[in-house]
Scaffold this motif. Structure first.
Motif, PDB file in Angstrom:
ATOM      1  N   GLU A 287       0.840  -1.201   0.000  1.00 19.15           N
ATOM      2  CA  GLU A 287       0.000   0.000   0.000  1.00 19.15           C
ATOM      3  C   GLU A 287       0.878   1.255   0.000  1.00 19.15           C
ATOM      4  O   GLU A 287       0.592   2.230  -0.692  1.00 19.15           O
ATOM      5  N   TYR A 288       1.958   1.204   0.767  1.00 25.76           N
ATOM      6  CA  TYR A 288       2.895   2.329   0.749  1.00 25.76           C
ATOM      7  C   TYR A 288       3.497   2.515  -0.641  1.00 25.76           C
ATOM      8  O   TYR A 288       3.632   3.642  -1.135  1.00 25.76           O
ATOM      9  N   LEU A 289       3.859   1.418  -1.314  1.00 25.19           N
ATOM     10  CA  LEU A 289       4.453   1.523  -2.651  1.00 25.19           C
ATOM     11  C   LEU A 289       3.508   2.226  -3.610  1.00 25.19           C
ATOM     12  O   LEU A 289       3.925   3.032  -4.445  1.00 25.19           O
ATOM     13  N   HIS A 290       2.220   1.940  -3.485  1.00 22.54           N
ATOM     14  CA  HIS A 290       1.246   2.612  -4.335  1.00 22.54           C
ATOM     15  C   HIS A 290       1.142   4.091  -3.973  1.00 22.54           C
ATOM     16  O   HIS A 290       1.130   4.960  -4.849  1.00 22.54           O
ATOM     17  N   LYS A 291       1.097   4.397  -2.690  1.00 19.54           N
ATOM     18  CA  LYS A 291       0.905   5.783  -2.258  1.00 19.54           C
ATOM     19  C   LYS A 291       2.139   6.647  -2.548  1.00 19.54           C
ATOM     20  O   LYS A 291       2.019   7.863  -2.698  1.00 19.54           O
ATOM     21  N   SER A 292       3.300   6.055  -2.620  1.00 27.12           N
ATOM     22  CA  SER A 292       4.515   6.832  -2.865  1.00 27.12           C
ATOM     23  C   SER A 292       4.835   6.930  -4.354  1.00 27.12           C
ATOM     24  O   SER A 292       5.845   7.520  -4.733  1.00 27.12           O
ATOM     25  N   TYR A 293       3.970   6.395  -5.188  1.00 28.49           N
ATOM     26  CA  TYR A 293       4.242   6.357  -6.628  1.00 28.49           C
ATOM     27  C   TYR A 293       4.399   7.759  -7.231  1.00 28.49           C
ATOM     28  O   TYR A 293       3.674   8.692  -6.889  1.00 28.49           O
ATOM     29  N   GLN A 294       5.364   7.886  -8.116  1.00 26.02           N
ATOM     30  CA  GLN A 294       5.575   9.097  -8.915  1.00 26.02           C
ATOM     31  C   GLN A 294       5.712   8.666 -10.377  1.00 26.02           C
ATOM     32  O   GLN A 294       6.187   7.562 -10.669  1.00 26.02           O
ATOM     33  N   TYR A 295       5.318   9.542 -11.273  1.00 24.21           N
ATOM     34  CA  TYR A 295       5.466   9.255 -12.703  1.00 24.21           C
ATOM     35  C   TYR A 295       6.907   8.860 -13.025  1.00 24.21           C
ATOM     36  O   TYR A 295       7.158   7.977 -13.842  1.00 24.21           O
ATOM     37  N   ALA A 296       7.871   9.490 -12.378  1.00 23.04           N
ATOM     38  CA  ALA A 296       9.289   9.288 -12.712  1.00 23.04           C
ATOM     39  C   ALA A 296       9.907   8.086 -12.009  1.00 23.04           C
ATOM     40  O   ALA A 296      11.065   7.764 -12.254  1.00 23.04           O
ATOM     41  N   LYS A 297       9.159   7.401 -11.165  1.00 12.88           N
ATOM     42  CA  LYS A 297       9.779   6.452 -10.243  1.00 12.88           C
ATOM     43  C   LYS A 297      10.506   5.310 -10.947  1.00 12.88           C
ATOM     44  O   LYS A 297      11.613   4.934 -10.564  1.00 12.88           O
ATOM     45  N   SER A 298       9.915   4.752 -11.982  1.00 15.13           N
ATOM     46  CA  SER A 298      10.550   3.616 -12.636  1.00 15.13           C
ATOM     47  C   SER A 298      11.743   4.023 -13.488  1.00 15.13           C
ATOM     48  O   SER A 298      12.542   3.190 -13.880  1.00 15.13           O
ATOM     49  N   SER A 299      11.868   5.319 -13.796  1.00 16.96           N
ATOM     50  CA  SER A 299      12.952   5.783 -14.664  1.00 16.96           C
ATOM     51  C   SER A 299      14.113   6.402 -13.896  1.00 16.96           C
ATOM     52  O   SER A 299      15.243   6.371 -14.363  1.00 16.96           O
ATOM     53  N   TYR A 300      13.836   6.950 -12.713  1.00 17.65           N
ATOM     54  CA  TYR A 300      14.864   7.674 -11.975  1.00 17.65           C
ATOM     55  C   TYR A 300      15.238   6.971 -10.674  1.00 17.65           C
ATOM     56  O   TYR A 300      15.803   7.579  -9.782  1.00 17.65           O
TER      57      TYR A 300
END
Length: 572
Positions: free
Chosen positions: A23-36
């Motif tokens: 649930e934390y992983l979902h709430k901390s999601y950012q558009y850039a997360k998988s790239s940066y």
């Protein structure tokens, strides 16, 4: 949900890195997360969702509690309304706090009878905001991405399709409600700041989220009824290199760019792939965007696919003449394309309300591809003739063709902003904000998405694109000018001359940051005004002390071979 010491009376939800797992992983999601992920840690200590009592948007208790907690434990706060910042600057690391306002402030209230003055909360997504305006026959210039939050969009300019004809969204902001440091009371308080105030100027285009927590804005809104002769063209064509060059060349024609009420944007998007929208890769595969693989990427649209394509938006607002209009010239090019290779959605055969043109400009998709990406954004103050002389349109087509052949996914946009009679330029002369490069004429965004085994190719492709900006052999411009919303690095101080058009502007903003954030709460990462790349004296001292001790030990012969033994051998 657990309560934490110091935040026991916080009304909203709190998600902890240590306690809340997926649930934390979902709430901390950012558009850039998988790239940066390798550049910056976008996993804050807590993600806080403030609430108001009984929907009262004058209640800021949760904001104050977050600020008190940050001061007590010497933490920083990153502010997020949409999480769409491309290099992850709306997030922070595990030492600090994420304040998520995406659902907190949803006020939408007309201030006057004529519905041209609006007070609105900053928690609306761009699509929600545009839909509410359209329902009232009202509009404002704004960006394209459905999930961009209004709070971040306002602070970074609100660039979009109507920029040449109407300016930017921020040009229509009259007042901002912000919770920031009060130099008289020496505490953080809520206040309204007006256009012309020094803090207003700093907030708009200065450094997103760096001067306080904005909660509401008051706007002057435009009416459809004042533009009864507005026309538009919205069309999609299968990609053909010669066709793209023709569209780009129209953007460089003098008789086109001198039409004052004309806006024109060209988009290229790579083939989505036949399996886009289905299960694509494993969740632990860092090539893919984990959140939207897991939760369903395209809402209820199922298997959404597209080919390599060119998207055309061209609008005129008050002076449409079929014999002379640039839109007619663009329409004539489209009509040469076989009907099976084109789709016209909005045509110039009748008047369209500007609000409808804005609504159709919104792209109803969170991101084009579920892959890592490398972003670039370039702007140029060159005149169209100079771009013709450098064969810019040929260069663009060659770069896109190369990407296609190397199996890279590209989303690219090309827009003409300028001319001395454009509203984009004229509104910039008012000097009421800190946005830079209002004398630019052209803007280009180049995003490449890639499978993990193509990282090297994607990096090389973008590095070659960077050569279009050069002092020696430029294709697009001879100086590096960047926009905050299109940032592709996180070191603002190092690159500040690229983001701010004068050294004085940057120095003034650094001064205002110290004035309105003396406790340094709103500097959660390096993409903030006032964060200097200075050597921490204590850290340096500790390192040098250890080095000195190591040197002493080696001189005493501690059982290791110092490197100078190699030097001594040479002299024997």
């Amino acid at each position: 949900m657990a309560k934490f010491p110091g935040l026991e009376t916080f009304q909203g939800d709190i998600y902890s890195y240590k306690l809340d797992g997926n649930e934390y992983l979902h709430k901390s999601y950012q558009y850039a997360k998988s790239s940066y992920r390798d550049i910056t840690d976008m996993n804050p200590k807590f993600v806080l969702y403030p609430k108001t009592k009984d929907g009262n948007e004058d209640d800021f208790d949760d904001i104050y509690k977050a600020l008190e907690y940050a001061q007590k434990y010497n933490l920083k706060i990153a502010i997020r309304t949409g999480g769409h910042q491309y290099s992850g600057a709306s997030s922070t690391d595990r030492k600090n706090l994420q304040l998520d306002l995406s659902n907190t402030y949803k006020k939408f209230e007309w201030i006057d009878i004529d519905k041209t003055k609006l007070e609105v909360g900053i928690s609306y997504s761009l699509k929600e905001f545009v839909d509410k305006l359209t329902a009232e026959g009202r509009f404002l210039p704004s960006g394209q991405c459905e999930y961009v939050g209004l709070g971040g969009h306002v602070q970074t300019g609100g660039y979009g399709q109507l920029a040449r004809g109407f300016g930017l969204l921020t040009d229509y902001v009259d007042e901002i409600r912000i919770i920031s440091y009060d130099t008289t009371e020496q505490t953080y308080t809520s206040k309204w700041i007006k256009k012309g105030d020094e803090l207003f100027r700093a907030v708009i285009g200065g450094s997103p989220g760096n001067f306080g927590v904005i909660t509401h804005v008051r706007l002057t809104v435009l009416k459809d009824s004042d533009y009864s002769e507005s026309y538009g063209l919205f069309a999609i064509c299968a990609y053909d290199p010669n066709l793209l060059k023709e569209f780009l060349d129209i953007m460089l024609e003098t008789e086109t760019v001198n039409v004052d009420d004309f806006d024109y944007c060209i988009t290229f998007s790579s083939d989505s792939g036949s399996d886009q929208g289905l299960d694509h890769g494993e969740e632990d595969d860092p090539s893919y965007d984990e959140t939207y693989n897991r939760e369903g990427y395209f809402r209820s649209d199922g298997k959404l696919i597209w080919p390599d394509m060119i998207i055309i938006h061209a609008y005129q607002y008050k002076g449409y003449n079929e014999a002379t209009s640039p839109i007619k010239k663009i329409r004539d090019i489209i009509e040469k394309v076989k009907p099976a290779k084109r789709k016209i959605i909005i045509d110039i055969d009748k008047h369209y309300n500007v609000s409808l043109l804005v609504e159709n400009w919104i792209t109803l998709i969170r991101r084009e591809f579920q892959l890592q990406y490398i972003k670039r954004g370039y702007v140029s103050d060159w005149e169209p003739k100079k771009l013709k002389d450098t064969n810019w349109s040929d260069w663009i087509v060659k770069r896109i063709n190369l990407a296609i052949c190397n199996k890279l996914k590209v989303s690219a946009q090309f827009k003409y902003f300028g001319g001395e009679n454009s509203e984009f330029y004229k509104k910039g002369l008012e000097n009421k904000d800190s946005l830079s490069w209002r004398d630019m004429n052209f803007g280009v965004s180049f995003d490449t998405f890639f499978e993990k085994d193509l990282l090297h190719l994607a990096s090389e492709w973008q590095r070659e694109n960077d050569k279009c900006i050069s002092v020696t052999n430029p294709t697009f411009c001879d100086k590096d000018m960047r926009l905050l919303w299109a940032s592709y690095d996180l070191n603002l101080d190092y690159f500040h001359d690229c983001y701010y058009d004068t050294e004085k502007k940057y120095a003034d903003l650094c001064y205002l940051r110290e004035k309105y954030d003396p406790k340094k709460i709103f500097i959660p990462n390096k993409f903030c005004v006032g964060v200097k790349n200075e050597v921490p004296e204590k850290v340096l001292k500790d390192i040098l002390d250890k080095n000195s001790d190591k040197f002493d030990d080696l001189l005493k012969d501690v059982g290791c071979t110092p490197i100078w033994k190699r030097f001594e051998r040479r002299n024997k």
